[in-house]
Design an enzyme around this catalytic site. Sequence first.
Site, PDB file in Angstrom:
ATOM      1  N   ASP A  58       0.854  -1.191   0.000  1.00  0.00           N
ATOM      2  CA  ASP A  58       0.000   0.000   0.000  1.00  0.00           C
ATOM      3  C   ASP A  58       0.890   1.240   0.000  1.00  0.00           C
ATOM      4  OD1 ASP A  58      -1.693   2.086   0.776  1.00  0.00           O
ATOM      5  OD2 ASP A  58      -2.780   0.863   2.242  1.00  0.00           O
ATOM      6  N   SER A 124      -7.035  14.234 -13.310  1.00  0.00           N
ATOM      7  CA  SER A 124      -8.197  13.876 -14.116  1.00  0.00           C
ATOM      8  C   SER A 124      -8.907  15.139 -14.570  1.00  0.00           C
ATOM      9  CB  SER A 124      -9.138  13.044 -13.246  1.00  0.00           C
ATOM     10  OG  SER A 124     -10.399  12.944 -13.854  1.00  0.00           O
ATOM     11  N   TYR A 150     -14.408  11.676  -5.026  1.00  0.00           N
ATOM     12  CA  TYR A 150     -13.283  11.288  -5.898  1.00  0.00           C
ATOM     13  C   TYR A 150     -12.648  12.532  -6.512  1.00  0.00           C
ATOM     14  CZ  TYR A 150     -10.832   9.821 -10.124  1.00  0.00           C
ATOM     15  OH  TYR A 150      -9.889   9.671 -11.117  1.00  0.00           O
ATOM     16  N   LYS A 154      -8.657  14.339  -6.195  1.00  0.00           N
ATOM     17  CA  LYS A 154      -7.733  14.773  -7.261  1.00  0.00           C
ATOM     18  C   LYS A 154      -7.421  16.262  -7.118  1.00  0.00           C
ATOM     19  CE  LYS A 154      -7.197  10.857  -9.402  1.00  0.00           C
ATOM     20  NZ  LYS A 154      -5.963  10.106  -9.145  1.00  0.00           N
ATOM     21  N   TYR A 178      -6.170  13.490 -17.226  1.00  0.00           N
ATOM     22  CA  TYR A 178      -6.677  12.609 -18.290  1.00  0.00           C
ATOM     23  C   TYR A 178      -8.130  12.936 -18.586  1.00  0.00           C
ATOM     24  CZ  TYR A 178      -3.191   9.545 -15.954  1.00  0.00           C
ATOM     25  OH  TYR A 178      -2.092   9.020 -15.320  1.00  0.00           O
ATOM     26  N   ARG A 293     -28.370  11.191 -16.923  1.00  0.00           N
ATOM     27  CA  ARG A 293     -27.751  10.769 -15.659  1.00  0.00           C
ATOM     28  C   ARG A 293     -27.463  12.051 -14.863  1.00  0.00           C
ATOM     29  NH1 ARG A 293     -22.155   7.359 -15.941  1.00  0.00           N
ATOM     30  NH2 ARG A 293     -21.355   9.366 -16.660  1.00  0.00           N
TER      31      ARG A 293
HETATM   32  P1  NAD Z   1      -7.011   0.998 -11.820  1.00  0.00           P
HETATM   33  O1  NAD Z   1      -7.912   0.821 -10.652  1.00  0.00           O
HETATM   34  O2  NAD Z   1      -7.074   0.015 -12.917  1.00  0.00           O
HETATM   35  O3  NAD Z   1      -5.503   1.135 -11.338  1.00  0.00           O
HETATM   36  C1  NAD Z   1      -5.164   1.676 -10.085  1.00  0.00           C
HETATM   37  C2  NAD Z   1      -4.218   0.702  -9.427  1.00  0.00           C
HETATM   38  O4  NAD Z   1      -3.834   1.220  -8.145  1.00  0.00           O
HETATM   39  C3  NAD Z   1      -4.819  -0.673  -9.187  1.00  0.00           C
HETATM   40  O5  NAD Z   1      -3.937  -1.651  -9.686  1.00  0.00           O
HETATM   41  C4  NAD Z   1      -4.980  -0.764  -7.668  1.00  0.00           C
HETATM   42  O6  NAD Z   1      -4.812  -2.096  -7.211  1.00  0.00           O
HETATM   43  C5  NAD Z   1      -3.879   0.157  -7.197  1.00  0.00           C
HETATM   44  N1  NAD Z   1      -4.094   0.789  -5.890  1.00  0.00           N
HETATM   45  C6  NAD Z   1      -5.194   1.428  -5.420  1.00  0.00           C
HETATM   46  N2  NAD Z   1      -4.960   1.906  -4.191  1.00  0.00           N
HETATM   47  C7  NAD Z   1      -3.673   1.567  -3.869  1.00  0.00           C
HETATM   48  C8  NAD Z   1      -2.858   1.785  -2.737  1.00  0.00           C
HETATM   49  N3  NAD Z   1      -3.284   2.433  -1.658  1.00  0.00           N
HETATM   50  N4  NAD Z   1      -1.581   1.312  -2.756  1.00  0.00           N
HETATM   51  C9  NAD Z   1      -1.116   0.636  -3.843  1.00  0.00           C
HETATM   52  N5  NAD Z   1      -1.849   0.392  -4.935  1.00  0.00           N
HETATM   53  C10 NAD Z   1      -3.114   0.861  -4.945  1.00  0.00           C
HETATM   54  O7  NAD Z   1      -7.293   2.485 -12.379  1.00  0.00           O
HETATM   55  P2  NAD Z   1      -6.791   3.190 -13.708  1.00  0.00           P
HETATM   56  O8  NAD Z   1      -7.982   3.381 -14.579  1.00  0.00           O
HETATM   57  O9  NAD Z   1      -5.599   2.507 -14.225  1.00  0.00           O
HETATM   58  O10 NAD Z   1      -6.419   4.618 -13.125  1.00  0.00           O
HETATM   59  C11 NAD Z   1      -5.105   4.949 -12.720  1.00  0.00           C
HETATM   60  C12 NAD Z   1      -5.101   6.358 -12.162  1.00  0.00           C
HETATM   61  O11 NAD Z   1      -5.606   7.251 -13.161  1.00  0.00           O
HETATM   62  C13 NAD Z   1      -5.985   6.554 -10.935  1.00  0.00           C
HETATM   63  O12 NAD Z   1      -5.325   7.438 -10.047  1.00  0.00           O
HETATM   64  C14 NAD Z   1      -7.226   7.204 -11.501  1.00  0.00           C
HETATM   65  O13 NAD Z   1      -7.877   8.007 -10.549  1.00  0.00           O
HETATM   66  C15 NAD Z   1      -6.639   8.048 -12.625  1.00  0.00           C
HETATM   67  N6  NAD Z   1      -7.614   8.342 -13.677  1.00  0.00           N
HETATM   68  C16 NAD Z   1      -8.263   7.312 -14.299  1.00  0.00           C
HETATM   69  C17 NAD Z   1      -9.221   7.591 -15.266  1.00  0.00           C
HETATM   70  C18 NAD Z   1      -9.982   6.478 -15.938  1.00  0.00           C
HETATM   71  O14 NAD Z   1     -11.025   6.744 -16.525  1.00  0.00           O
HETATM   72  N7  NAD Z   1      -9.523   5.237 -15.918  1.00  0.00           N
HETATM   73  C19 NAD Z   1      -9.497   8.924 -15.616  1.00  0.00           C
HETATM   74  C20 NAD Z   1      -8.791   9.955 -14.983  1.00  0.00           C
HETATM   75  C21 NAD Z   1      -7.853   9.643 -14.009  1.00  0.00           C
HETATM   76  N1  UDP Z   2     -23.073   6.941 -20.611  1.00  0.00           N
HETATM   77  C1  UDP Z   2     -24.226   6.376 -21.112  1.00  0.00           C
HETATM   78  N2  UDP Z   2     -24.569   5.117 -20.692  1.00  0.00           N
HETATM   79  C2  UDP Z   2     -23.807   4.402 -19.816  1.00  0.00           C
HETATM   80  C3  UDP Z   2     -22.620   4.998 -19.320  1.00  0.00           C
HETATM   81  C4  UDP Z   2     -22.289   6.274 -19.738  1.00  0.00           C
HETATM   82  O1  UDP Z   2     -24.940   6.986 -21.912  1.00  0.00           O
HETATM   83  O2  UDP Z   2     -24.193   3.278 -19.458  1.00  0.00           O
HETATM   84  C5  UDP Z   2     -22.704   8.293 -21.062  1.00  0.00           C
HETATM   85  C6  UDP Z   2     -22.604   9.295 -19.931  1.00  0.00           C
HETATM   86  O3  UDP Z   2     -23.861   9.903 -19.709  1.00  0.00           O
HETATM   87  C7  UDP Z   2     -21.578  10.282 -20.479  1.00  0.00           C
HETATM   88  C8  UDP Z   2     -20.678   9.426 -21.377  1.00  0.00           C
HETATM   89  O4  UDP Z   2     -21.401   8.220 -21.632  1.00  0.00           O
HETATM   90  O5  UDP Z   2     -22.211  11.227 -21.274  1.00  0.00           O
HETATM   91  C9  UDP Z   2     -19.345   9.057 -20.730  1.00  0.00           C
HETATM   92  O6  UDP Z   2     -19.623   8.533 -19.445  1.00  0.00           O
HETATM   93  P1  UDP Z   2     -18.475   7.969 -18.516  1.00  0.00           P
HETATM   94  O7  UDP Z   2     -19.098   7.622 -17.204  1.00  0.00           O
HETATM   95  O8  UDP Z   2     -17.721   6.909 -19.243  1.00  0.00           O
HETATM   96  O9  UDP Z   2     -17.468   9.203 -18.375  1.00  0.00           O
HETATM   97  P2  UDP Z   2     -17.681  10.648 -17.676  1.00  0.00           P
HETATM   98  O10 UDP Z   2     -19.106  11.019 -17.743  1.00  0.00           O
HETATM   99  O11 UDP Z   2     -17.197  10.482 -16.290  1.00  0.00           O
HETATM  100  O12 UDP Z   2     -16.853  11.565 -18.489  1.00  0.00           O
END
Ligand code: NAD
Ligand code: UDP
Length: 340
Positions: A58, A124, A150, A154, A178, A293
């Site tokens: 962790d 994010s 969440y 961030k 991202y 939503r």
């Molecule tokens: P993910 O859950 O697949 O990967 C996160 C990893 O971190 C996992 O492997 C989990 O086991 C590990 N983890 C969580 N808490 C931990 C801790 N306390 N110590 C050690 N390991 C830990 O998620 P992801 O989609 O790969 O996202 C990676 C990062 O990017 C995250 O910080 C997420 O918030 C950020 N992010 C993701 C998205 C998305 O849509 N996927 C968008 C914007 C930002």
């Molecule tokens: N969305 C949808 N049906 C679903 C999931 C998502 O129509 O079952 C739509 C949601 O309303 C948004 C877009 O897809 O407009 C992207 O949603 P997501 O949750 O993937 O990303 P975020 O809204 O967090 O950018």
Amino acid sequence: MNILITGGAGYIGSHTCVAAYAAGHTMTILDDLSNSSPESLNRIETISGKRPRLVVGDIGDRSVVRSLLDSETFDAVIHFAGFKAVGESVAKPWEYYQNNIAGTLVLLDEMRKHGLYNLVFSSSATVYGNPDPKNLPLREDAPLAAVSPYGQTKLWLEDIMRAMAAADPNWHILLLRYFNPVGAHESGLMGEDPNGIPNNLMPYITQVAIGRLKELTIFGNDYPTRDGTCIRDYIHVCDLAEGHIAALRRVAELPGCTPVNLGSGNGVSVAELVTSFEKALGRPLPHRYGPRRPGDAAACYADASRALELFGWKTKRNADDMCRDAWNWQSKNPQGYHTK
Ligand code: NAD
Ligand code: UDP
């Protein structure tokens, strides 16, 4: 470079490990496997011919972080580890503050104690809150707001890192914001493997396509957009992974704390993404229109020019590529990695 990748077994982290090997880096993963499977490391090895060292632990466990940083010298940290589900964060805010914020504070403290100041952080587009349409495309200086626990984690971590970098000129921190990461490695060996019923659009679509879910509900078709459905900036996970490698090349030369959008700069509507996916699938995707939503922004997309200017990076893959690769992964791995 020798890199510490927290959360490297997860969705974006595992793709970044592959991109890091392709760029000649070495790496160690620190991951507690709370939301990932060690199977992702087998897949990294199959693709790259190399396997990262995995420390299961962790980021908030000081003894683990300290002994890792005592035992090995790193040039930079890419910090992915954290919980990431918006809805879950509303139900379990304490767990999100504890894991994401308290955990990161321990990591940052041990980094500075070890003289390790180069950090690439997973932020994010959620830090832009529900953006005012007049601020689109979103530049990094657009107003910031958190709309969920969440999102708060961030935004607060960005604030903490900004203050730390302002107080100590040793820090070089890149806050990578991202937009909507989707898709999978083109081999079909690695991809997104969410727990339970997905909340995000692309994994929901792929699970409908594979028959695990009955139909997609498109949330709202009365938005003030070109086809009435919401617009987002989807980014292929391999483009995102390469964005991290481009950021690593510059991190040591960029002092302070710099936010950088990682997006394509193009808005794609939900209906357009479904059409692209149907092309990849070769048949219609069962879907219907439902109510909006709550909390969804009509449109959210990046101004991606800073990443190009600072890193020389921009996306190469389009929505058709994202859908093809997401479907390739899901169809070859109907139950994801199986082993979580
Ligand atoms: P993910 O859950 O697949 O990967 C996160 C990893 O971190 C996992 O492997 C989990 O086991 C590990 N983890 C969580 N808490 C931990 C801790 N306390 N110590 C050690 N390991 C830990 O998620 P992801 O989609 O790969 O996202 C990676 C990062 O990017 C995250 O910080 C997420 O918030 C950020 N992010 C993701 C998205 C998305 O849509 N996927 C968008 C914007 C930002
Ligand atoms: N969305 C949808 N049906 C679903 C999931 C998502 O129509 O079952 C739509 C949601 O309303 C948004 C877009 O897809 O407009 C992207 O949603 P997501 O949750 O993937 O990303 P975020 O809204 O967090 O950018």
